[in-house]
Motif scaffolding. Sequence first.
Motif, PDB file in Angstrom:
ATOM      1  N   THR A 161       8.082  -6.368  15.041  1.00  0.00           N
ATOM      2  CA  THR A 161       8.842  -5.655  14.015  1.00  0.00           C
ATOM      3  C   THR A 161       7.904  -4.721  13.271  1.00  0.00           C
ATOM      4  N   LEU A 162       8.471  -3.685  12.693  1.00  0.00           N
ATOM      5  CA  LEU A 162       7.723  -2.811  11.803  1.00  0.00           C
ATOM      6  C   LEU A 162       7.967  -3.202  10.351  1.00  0.00           C
ATOM      7  N   ASP A 163       9.160  -3.750  10.100  1.00  0.00           N
ATOM      8  CA  ASP A 163       9.599  -4.038   8.739  1.00  0.00           C
ATOM      9  C   ASP A 163       9.492  -5.519   8.381  1.00  0.00           C
ATOM     10  N   GLY A 164       8.774  -6.289   9.186  1.00  0.00           N
ATOM     11  CA  GLY A 164       8.657  -7.716   8.921  1.00  0.00           C
ATOM     12  C   GLY A 164       7.230  -8.191   9.052  1.00  0.00           C
ATOM     13  N   LEU A 165       7.050  -9.411   9.543  1.00  0.00           N
ATOM     14  CA  LEU A 165       5.710  -9.980   9.684  1.00  0.00           C
ATOM     15  C   LEU A 165       4.853  -9.181  10.663  1.00  0.00           C
ATOM     16  N   GLY A 166       5.494  -8.556  11.627  1.00  0.00           N
ATOM     17  CA  GLY A 166       4.754  -7.802  12.626  1.00  0.00           C
ATOM     18  C   GLY A 166       4.216  -6.471  12.141  1.00  0.00           C
ATOM     19  N   GLY A 167       4.606  -6.045  10.947  1.00  0.00           N
ATOM     20  CA  GLY A 167       4.172  -4.755  10.441  1.00  0.00           C
ATOM     21  C   GLY A 167       2.662  -4.614  10.349  1.00  0.00           C
ATOM     22  N   ALA A 168       1.970  -5.710  10.070  1.00  0.00           N
ATOM     23  CA  ALA A 168       0.504  -5.669   9.959  1.00  0.00           C
ATOM     24  C   ALA A 168      -0.162  -5.433  11.305  1.00  0.00           C
ATOM     25  N   PHE A 169       0.573  -5.602  12.385  1.00  0.00           N
ATOM     26  CA  PHE A 169       0.005  -5.468  13.719  1.00  0.00           C
ATOM     27  C   PHE A 169       0.348  -4.124  14.374  1.00  0.00           C
ATOM     28  N   VAL A 170       1.024  -3.264  13.630  1.00  0.00           N
ATOM     29  CA  VAL A 170       1.344  -1.921  14.118  1.00  0.00           C
ATOM     30  C   VAL A 170       0.352  -0.956  13.475  1.00  0.00           C
ATOM     31  N   ARG A 171      -0.533  -0.421  14.280  1.00  0.00           N
ATOM     32  CA  ARG A 171      -1.630   0.397  13.766  1.00  0.00           C
ATOM     33  C   ARG A 171      -1.192   1.825  13.444  1.00  0.00           C
ATOM     34  N   GLU A 172      -0.279   2.361  14.242  1.00  0.00           N
ATOM     35  CA  GLU A 172       0.126   3.753  14.049  1.00  0.00           C
ATOM     36  C   GLU A 172       1.439   4.001  14.765  1.00  0.00           C
ATOM     37  N   ILE A 173       2.243   4.913  14.220  1.00  0.00           N
ATOM     38  CA  ILE A 173       3.452   5.341  14.918  1.00  0.00           C
ATOM     39  C   ILE A 173       3.495   6.862  14.923  1.00  0.00           C
ATOM     40  N   GLU A 174       4.109   7.410  15.974  1.00  0.00           N
ATOM     41  CA  GLU A 174       4.319   8.851  16.091  1.00  0.00           C
ATOM     42  C   GLU A 174       5.810   9.063  16.310  1.00  0.00           C
ATOM     43  N   GLY A 175       6.497   9.526  15.278  1.00  0.00           N
ATOM     44  CA  GLY A 175       7.935   9.726  15.367  1.00  0.00           C
ATOM     45  C   GLY A 175       8.645   9.087  14.198  1.00  0.00           C
ATOM     46  N   ASP A 176       9.950   8.922  14.336  1.00  0.00           N
ATOM     47  CA  ASP A 176      10.786   8.399  13.274  1.00  0.00           C
ATOM     48  C   ASP A 176      10.550   6.894  13.083  1.00  0.00           C
ATOM     49  N   PRO A 177      10.083   6.453  11.904  1.00  0.00           N
ATOM     50  CA  PRO A 177       9.865   5.019  11.688  1.00  0.00           C
ATOM     51  C   PRO A 177      11.162   4.212  11.686  1.00  0.00           C
ATOM     52  N   HIS A 178      12.276   4.825  11.237  1.00  0.00           N
ATOM     53  CA  HIS A 178      13.550   4.099  11.255  1.00  0.00           C
ATOM     54  C   HIS A 178      13.927   3.699  12.675  1.00  0.00           C
ATOM     55  N   ASN A 179      13.566   4.553  13.616  1.00  0.00           N
ATOM     56  CA  ASN A 179      13.896   4.283  15.011  1.00  0.00           C
ATOM     57  C   ASN A 179      13.242   2.999  15.501  1.00  0.00           C
ATOM     58  N   VAL A 180      12.021   2.729  15.024  1.00  0.00           N
ATOM     59  CA  VAL A 180      11.314   1.514  15.423  1.00  0.00           C
ATOM     60  C   VAL A 180      12.030   0.282  14.876  1.00  0.00           C
ATOM     61  N   VAL A 181      12.643   0.425  13.713  1.00  0.00           N
ATOM     62  CA  VAL A 181      13.401  -0.678  13.129  1.00  0.00           C
ATOM     63  C   VAL A 181      14.708  -0.906  13.890  1.00  0.00           C
ATOM     64  N   ILE A 183      17.362   1.938  14.328  1.00  0.00           N
ATOM     65  CA  ILE A 183      18.372   2.983  14.240  1.00  0.00           C
ATOM     66  C   ILE A 183      17.743   4.209  13.594  1.00  0.00           C
ATOM     67  N   SER A 184      17.843   5.355  14.245  1.00  0.00           N
ATOM     68  CA  SER A 184      17.246   6.584  13.742  1.00  0.00           C
ATOM     69  C   SER A 184      18.223   7.282  12.812  1.00  0.00           C
ATOM     70  N   LEU A 185      17.909   7.318  11.538  1.00  0.00           N
ATOM     71  CA  LEU A 185      18.798   7.966  10.575  1.00  0.00           C
ATOM     72  C   LEU A 185      18.912   9.469  10.814  1.00  0.00           C
ATOM     73  N   PRO A 186      17.812  10.189  11.086  1.00  0.00           N
ATOM     74  CA  PRO A 186      17.961  11.625  11.369  1.00  0.00           C
ATOM     75  C   PRO A 186      18.820  11.905  12.597  1.00  0.00           C
ATOM     76  N   LEU A 187      18.635  11.109  13.652  1.00  0.00           N
ATOM     77  CA  LEU A 187      19.437  11.306  14.850  1.00  0.00           C
ATOM     78  C   LEU A 187      20.906  10.985  14.576  1.00  0.00           C
ATOM     79  N   LEU A 188      21.162   9.922  13.841  1.00  0.00           N
ATOM     80  CA  LEU A 188      22.540   9.538  13.528  1.00  0.00           C
ATOM     81  C   LEU A 188      23.232  10.637  12.725  1.00  0.00           C
ATOM     82  N   ARG A 189      22.527  11.222  11.758  1.00  0.00           N
ATOM     83  CA  ARG A 189      23.092  12.329  10.979  1.00  0.00           C
ATOM     84  C   ARG A 189      23.452  13.502  11.885  1.00  0.00           C
TER      85      ARG A 189
END
Length: 207
Positions: A161-181, A183-189
């Motif tokens: 997860t990005l938004d839970g206990l696993g967040g400390a183990f995600v070093r970097e993301i490239e792109g929409d962070p909501h998508n990792v959770v 659902i992509s809010l920009p794409l949905l809009r």
Amino acid sequence: MALRPVGRLVLASQSPARLATLRSAGVHPEVVVSGVDESGVEAGSPAELAAVLAGLKAAAVAELLAPDGLAEDTVVVGCDSVLEVDGTAYGKPHDAEVARRRWQAMRGRSGVLHTGHALRAGTQVRTATASTRVSFADLDDDEIDAYVATGEPLQVAGAFTLDGLGGAFVREIEGDPHNVVGISLPLLRTELAALGFSWTSLWALRA
């Protein structure tokens, strides 16, 4: 062209993270679980698999809600996420040993989290996929064992997860962070607008 308001928004997913993401953005959908059996579903690529699964969920819920067809102002949103590493798609591990092996293989490496989005409104159907690159920390075996023991990675795509206990183990993301959770809010809009609906009209809806 003026965009019209959404009259009813239905999320075809039981994911608490997707629901929380929408609510934090002022969107409060109804939730109807699709009951789709994801096992055995195949596609040409991990991104296509995410889109196919999202489409199956949205279609199943639309059929449950309105066998004779959805109302023109009702929008059903189905989502599904898979993690791609070296061209292979990984969903929910479900089993602790599977999650442990998954983390041993992907620690210190990167993958791409694909989330398929399928929207149905009246007779209209739109499907799109958002993809975000995720770089993982180089966990030691004790950290992996401790994380797996929490049970969190067993029930999420890619075993993190990005938004839970696993967040400390995600070093970097490239792109929409909501998508990792999930659902992509920009794409949905964007997809809602393509169907003729106003994103801001969702702020007034309450399930």
